[in-house]
Design a protein around this motif. Structure first.
Motif, PDB file in Angstrom:
ATOM      1  N   ALA A   1       0.651  -0.750  -0.378  1.00  0.00           N
ATOM      2  CA  ALA A   1       0.157  -0.104   0.097  1.00  0.00           C
ATOM      3  C   ALA A   1       0.677   1.284  -0.265  1.00  0.00           C
ATOM      4  N   VAL A   2       0.217   2.346  -0.259  1.00  0.00           N
ATOM      5  CA  VAL A   2       1.206   3.596  -0.288  1.00  0.00           C
ATOM      6  C   VAL A   2      -0.079   4.589   0.623  1.00  0.00           C
ATOM      7  N   ALA A   3       0.375   5.112   1.463  1.00  0.00           N
ATOM      8  CA  ALA A   3      -0.112   6.332   1.714  1.00  0.00           C
ATOM      9  C   ALA A   3       0.553   7.842   1.832  1.00  0.00           C
ATOM     10  N   MET A   4      -0.819   8.455   1.179  1.00  0.00           N
ATOM     11  CA  MET A   4      -0.508   9.765   1.093  1.00  0.00           C
ATOM     12  C   MET A   4      -1.935  10.856   0.340  1.00  0.00           C
ATOM     13  N   ASP A   5      -1.904  11.820   0.417  1.00  0.00           N
ATOM     14  CA  ASP A   5      -3.242  12.834   0.897  1.00  0.00           C
ATOM     15  C   ASP A   5      -4.220  12.119   0.046  1.00  0.00           C
ATOM     16  N   GLN A   6      -5.144  12.335   0.846  1.00  0.00           N
ATOM     17  CA  GLN A   6      -6.829  11.359  -0.286  1.00  0.00           C
ATOM     18  C   GLN A   6      -6.489  12.031  -1.027  1.00  0.00           C
ATOM     19  N   SER A   7      -6.447  13.182  -1.936  1.00  0.00           N
ATOM     20  CA  SER A   7      -7.173  13.531  -3.379  1.00  0.00           C
ATOM     21  C   SER A   7      -5.832  13.144  -3.578  1.00  0.00           C
ATOM     22  N   VAL A   8      -4.962  13.040  -3.118  1.00  0.00           N
ATOM     23  CA  VAL A   8      -3.765  12.761  -4.495  1.00  0.00           C
ATOM     24  C   VAL A   8      -3.702  11.248  -4.869  1.00  0.00           C
TER      25      VAL A   8
END
Ligand code: ARG
Length: 241
Positions: free
Chosen positions: A166-173
């Motif tokens: 998985a990748v965690a980043m800002d939701q909109s991105v």
């Protein structure tokens, strides 16, 4: 009373540092064979420069070097989908908030029955951008291996090739990447601590610049311009791949 704004007016240019690997905030778009930095944050920067009566100059840097760039005078301001955190506020001055974002997770569609929130990341490798708030949140999760990478594009590549789960980043991105890459999808992280405001950063004590940016931000907020115009325009310019 500081000299920051006066110096920028004298110079005739406002130098904005950003890390263009974060659509729709900032990304590289091909225009007649040339890579151009585009995105909602660029439009915001342009508006701020315009109101100061100077040109905007955009400088591409690695995300983790941006705030140091302010301290060493390489850039005058940083707009990079950046969250205001107490830790960062020790070394830079922040404008008011111009947008709000939460943390999302990107996974491979094949894993959608196995990974439904951060609870399912146990004993898995999760990628996050070095220096980001998401990197810190992942590091805090017990039994999760956090893989830090400099560039967000590399995180997506690592996910697609199954090097990470998985990748965690800002939701909109996360959403923007998922919309432009088949085989991956976003799920909400379930991590509420990841929710926070996006703010512009300036050198510590550059109050004249902070005040000027705040005026532009509040003008834009009157008709919700960032969300209603800048973000959709950026999404339209995103490259497909
Ligand atoms: N919002 C996150 C943070 O402030 C990540 C921002 C990453 N920005 C970028 N342009 N790559 O830590």
């Amino acid at each position: 009373n500081d000299n920051y704004l006066a110096n920028i007016k004298k110079k005739g240019a406002l130098v904005m540092g950003t890390s263009p690997d974060y659509p729709p905030y900032e990304f590289l778009a091909n225009q007649n064979g040339q890579n151009k930095i585009e995105g909602a944050d660029i439009q915001l920067g342009q508006q701020i420069a315009k109101n100061m009566g100077v040109k905007l100059q955009v400088k591409s840097m690695g995300f983790d070097s941006l705030l140091v760039g302010l301290q060493t005078n390489k850039v005058d301001m940083v707009i990079a989908g950046l969250n205001k955190t107490p830790q960062r506020a020790k070394s830079v001055s922040f404008s008011n908030s111009y947008y709000r974002s939460g943390t999302g997770l990107i996974i491979n569609k094949n894993d959608k029955n196995k990974i439904k929130s951060y609870h399912d990341l146990k004993n898995k490798s999760v990628g996050a951008q070095v220096g980001s708030v998401q990197y810190d949140s992942m590091k805090k999760l017990p039994d999760v291996t956090t893989k830090g990478m400099e560039n967000a594009n590399d995180l997506i590549m690592a996910l697609k090739t199954n090097k990470i789960a998985a990748v965690a980043m800002d939701q909109s991105v996360a959403q923007a990447y998922a919309n432009h890459n088949s085989g991956i999808m976003t799920i909400s992280s379930g991590l509420h601590s990841g929710d926070s405001d996006n703010n512009i950063a300036f050198a510590k004590g550059a109050d004249s610049l902070v005040n000027s940016a705040n005026k532009t931000i509040s003008n834009l907020q009157k008709n919700n311009q960032y969300t209603k115009n800048f973000i959709p325009a950026a999404i339209n310019k995103m490259p497909d791949n």
